[in-house]
Design a protein around this motif. Sequence first.
Motif, short mmCIF file in Angstrom:
data_model
loop_
_atom_site.label_atom_id
_atom_site.label_comp_id
_atom_site.label_asym_id
_atom_site.label_seq_id
_atom_site.Cartn_x
_atom_site.Cartn_y
_atom_site.Cartn_z
N GLU A 366 0.89 12.17 1.54
CA GLU A 366 0.18 12.66 1.10
C GLU A 366 0.16 11.90 -0.16
O GLU A 366 -1.22 12.10 -1.10
N VAL A 367 1.08 11.00 -0.74
CA VAL A 367 0.86 10.20 -1.90
C VAL A 367 -0.81 9.58 -1.82
O VAL A 367 -1.11 8.66 -2.78
N LYS A 368 -0.43 8.81 -0.24
CA LYS A 368 -1.59 8.51 0.31
C LYS A 368 -2.97 8.53 0.01
O LYS A 368 -4.18 8.07 -0.86
N ARG A 369 -3.20 9.87 -0.05
CA ARG A 369 -4.14 10.73 0.06
C ARG A 369 -5.22 10.59 -1.42
O ARG A 369 -5.90 11.07 -1.63
N MET A 370 -3.50 10.90 -2.19
CA MET A 370 -3.97 11.69 -3.31
C MET A 370 -4.26 10.06 -4.02
O MET A 370 -4.34 10.36 -5.52
N GLY A 371 -4.09 9.01 -3.76
CA GLY A 371 -4.90 8.02 -4.41
C GLY A 371 -3.62 6.90 -4.03
O GLY A 371 -3.81 5.46 -5.09
N GLY A 372 -2.38 7.12 -4.11
CA GLY A 372 -2.00 6.03 -4.09
C GLY A 372 -0.46 6.09 -5.56
O GLY A 372 -0.89 6.90 -5.74
N LEU A 373 0.27 4.73 -5.27
CA LEU A 373 0.95 4.63 -6.83
C LEU A 373 0.09 4.44 -7.90
O LEU A 373 -0.25 3.58 -7.60
N SER A 374 1.00 4.43 -9.29
CA SER A 374 0.31 4.39 -10.10
C SER A 374 2.22 3.07 -10.77
O SER A 374 1.80 2.69 -12.03
N PHE A 419 8.81 3.16 6.91
CA PHE A 419 8.97 1.93 6.00
C PHE A 419 6.98 1.20 6.11
O PHE A 419 6.90 0.50 4.99
N ASP A 420 6.72 1.51 7.37
CA ASP A 420 5.55 1.00 7.07
C ASP A 420 4.44 0.96 5.87
O ASP A 420 3.45 1.48 5.14
N LEU A 421 4.41 2.76 5.92
CA LEU A 421 3.84 3.49 4.53
C LEU A 421 4.28 2.42 3.84
O LEU A 421 3.44 2.87 2.55
N CYS A 422 5.59 2.99 3.16
CA CYS A 422 6.01 2.43 2.03
C CYS A 422 5.31 0.95 1.92
O CYS A 422 4.90 0.52 0.52
N HIS A 423 5.31 0.16 2.47
CA HIS A 423 4.74 -1.81 2.43
C HIS A 423 3.36 -1.32 2.18
O HIS A 423 2.92 -1.89 0.81
N GLU A 424 2.62 -0.33 2.45
CA GLU A 424 0.85 -0.08 2.41
C GLU A 424 0.53 0.04 1.27
O GLU A 424 -0.47 -0.72 0.50
N LEU A 425 1.63 1.26 0.74
CA LEU A 425 1.29 1.93 -0.93
C LEU A 425 1.71 0.62 -1.81
O LEU A 425 0.77 0.58 -2.82
N ARG A 426 2.59 -0.01 -1.36
CA ARG A 426 3.22 -1.18 -2.46
C ARG A 426 2.32 -2.41 -2.69
O ARG A 426 1.74 -3.20 -3.59
N VAL A 427 1.52 -2.60 -1.34
CA VAL A 427 0.32 -3.77 -1.28
C VAL A 427 -0.88 -2.93 -2.19
O VAL A 427 -1.75 -4.01 -2.88
N GLU A 428 -1.06 -2.19 -1.92
CA GLU A 428 -2.03 -1.20 -2.48
C GLU A 428 -1.90 -0.84 -3.92
O GLU A 428 -3.37 -1.88 -4.54
N MET A 429 -1.13 -0.87 -4.50
CA MET A 429 -0.71 -1.17 -5.21
C MET A 429 -1.12 -2.19 -6.22
O MET A 429 -1.39 -2.30 -7.39
N GLU A 430 -0.13 -2.80 -5.91
CA GLU A 430 -0.15 -4.48 -6.73
C GLU A 430 -2.09 -4.97 -6.03
O GLU A 430 -2.82 -5.86 -7.14
N GLU A 431 -3.24 -4.37 -5.20
CA GLU A 431 -4.06 -4.90 -4.99
C GLU A 431 -5.19 -4.09 -5.52
O GLU A 431 -5.99 -5.39 -6.92
N ASN A 432 -4.55 -3.03 -6.47
CA ASN A 432 -5.39 -2.28 -7.36
C ASN A 432 -4.93 -3.20 -9.14
O ASN A 432 -5.62 -2.76 -9.83
N ASP A 433 -3.49 -3.73 -9.12
CA ASP A 433 -3.27 -4.13 -10.61
C ASP A 433 -3.97 -5.33 -10.99
O ASP A 433 -4.21 -5.71 -11.79
N GLU A 434 -3.98 -6.19 -9.45
CA GLU A 434 -5.28 -7.56 -9.65
C GLU A 434 -6.13 -7.22 -10.01
O GLU A 434 -6.93 -8.35 -11.01
#
Length: 434
Positions: A366-374, A419-434
């Motif tokens: 659901e977090v991933k569907r809503m756009g990921g982590l802030s 665990f994979d979903l947590c990793h994907e969410l963190r990677v997406e967040m870092e890419e968005n920050d960059e």
Amino acid sequence: MSFSTSVPQNETFILQKLISIRERLTALKQDRSTYFKTSDVNSFYEQTVEEVRKINIIRKDPSLHDEQNRVDVVLDDVFQLLSLFFLTVGSRSAPATYASLITVKRLLDHLKESRIYSNADLTPIEERLEEIKGIVDRDAVSESSELIQLIRAKIDVCEHELAELKESLSVISPDLLPTLQRLVSIRRQILSIGSKPKFSISELKVLQEELRHIESTRVDGNFLSPDGNIPDGQNVVNGLLEECHDLLNDFIAREDLVGPALHPIYEQLTEMKNQLDSLMLTHKWTLRETDLYNFQQKLQVIDDKRVNGVFLDEEGNVPAGQTILLYLLRRCYALIYRLLVSSEPVSEALIPIQNQLSTVRRCLLEVKRMGGLSSARELYPYQMKLASIDNLRSDGKFMIGSSIPEGQGLLNALLAECFDLCHELRVEMEENDE
């Protein structure tokens, strides 16, 4: 096949042993203080198979092949219980299919009796029988030949009855099958509404309008195919349409549709249906598959009260309300079947962990569907929960005491996905920050 009320002297000790096994299984089923162990279930199973071997030796004479007495009734109860125990401990072996086969047979009997069904009713049953056949073929070498023979005989009976039902549908043109399926569905909706102690007439009026719409598509009393021809099966579809109208008119015109003599059965079936409906919503958290045994037994007792397909009062008359009672009876069987099919291959001892992992997975998706982590902080609760679950493992296995319950593969896969979903969410967040 003849049924004898008396038990031959040489089968008396077998009957006593089977009754003892059934009583011990029933007592174990009612014990909520501990989880079932696979070793305990296997022990009861081996004892039962040994009694089956004794029966086969006694009845090896061809004249006794169709012998049926109380031994067979108790044996059927024991195998039903064992099947539910195997499901509860997470096993999906051949013995675990027995309860499903019993329920499938009852469903087929009622479909055949009612003569009101469509391919939508038969297809899931056919697929389930194929699935059971695959399980039995897979386990044919490892399981006892006596049990495999017994289950295959029940599969053959179910397949024969299924073929008869499919054959009766073959007289209806494919052009009429969608209309037939819709009318079967409407009839069940009418009975579902009408079987309630209190129901809204407005709900029935909606279905009445839909029936009138279907009726308006006829030309000179016939349903036509797209090319304007009159397809085969008019009598079946028109008969069902009229029956739906009759049911609607009965429900709209009368308040008490169940005769006083049938009220006790009506109340029992209504209560069971409500309980099974609740289990459909909460079974992942509250259902112990062995609980279904009580429902199966109660339904069988009620079903066996019918004489020539109907319930009679004390004077031998046929009171009003037969259609409603049969609907409730068949609905209960259908709910049990769905609960058996939806049973997960995980031991009840591991169900709490599975439910926790399923909840974490749902939240992460659901977090991933809503756009990921802030921020990374949002991920901490999930990581902590997953770490606490991971710490429950010993050498990669979820242990309960010294035993390794069924369902390790499914839980480990679920944990890895989280665990994979947590990793994907963190990677997406870092890419968005960059």
